[in-house]
Design an enzyme around this catalytic site. Sequence first.
Site, short mmCIF file in Angstrom:
data_model
loop_
_atom_site.label_atom_id
_atom_site.label_comp_id
_atom_site.label_asym_id
_atom_site.label_seq_id
_atom_site.Cartn_x
_atom_site.Cartn_y
_atom_site.Cartn_z
N GLU A 64 5.30 3.17 1.66
CA GLU A 64 5.61 1.82 2.11
C GLU A 64 7.10 1.53 2.04
OE1 GLU A 64 1.99 -1.02 1.12
OE2 GLU A 64 2.44 0.29 -0.58
N GLU A 69 -3.58 4.24 -1.95
CA GLU A 69 -3.95 3.23 -2.95
C GLU A 69 -5.45 3.08 -3.12
OE1 GLU A 69 0.18 1.72 -1.63
OE2 GLU A 69 -1.46 2.93 -0.82
#
Length: 242
Positions: free
Chosen positions: A105, A125
């Site tokens: 990210e 995640e």
Amino acid sequence: MSDLVLTDRVGAVLVATLNRPEARNAMSPELIDDLSDVLREADADPAVRAIVLTGAGTVFCSGMDLKAFAKGGGRFDGLVWFFREGIATPVIAALNGSALAGGFELALACDLVVAAEDAKLGIAEVKRGLFAAGGGTTLADRVPLAVALEMGLTGELVTATDAKQFGLVNRAVPAEKVREEALALAGRIAENGPLGVAMTKKLMRERRWAEPEEVESVFRSADAAEGARAFAERRSPVWTGK
């Protein structure tokens, strides 16, 4: 500031290096805060025309420091402003190795990405009961929805070579060439008029036409006049950012 983010200058380019190689450059609250400070300071420095963000060791960033998170160790939201708003100065992610979860990210929040060919990239995640809250869920704006959903829902990784085919990576090169290629790309950006570069980035990020006052602010600037003079006189322009 600690030594968790190292900085050095190459001409008008600032190189920022995540420096927790023993933890695969995992983002602890302290590293996050330091990186936030480095980015803000660099963006406020008119002598910095581009930023290269890389990692020490063989991994770019493995994401959030899960050990610190499991212990309730501090806040991890110190870079939310960068993920959401970015900065005016162009930022190039130089992925010397894998960029995972929050590390991926972080790379997505940069403007350009140069990556080692065998680097693994992805938002993993969900494998830890979390989700990609740092902007990874906007992946469908960058790649076909089916690709984004597969990456997001399975948490599986792709190579930088594959990511280049999806348009997530600008250059996929041998690992030993990553820094050199990123600096060359940053150097080409830094040669250009800073007002024009900043406005180009802003409008492309916002996906819109320029407003008349935005056109005026650049086209009536001293740099615009200098660019025209330099072209007529067949010399390199000297930018002032004004």
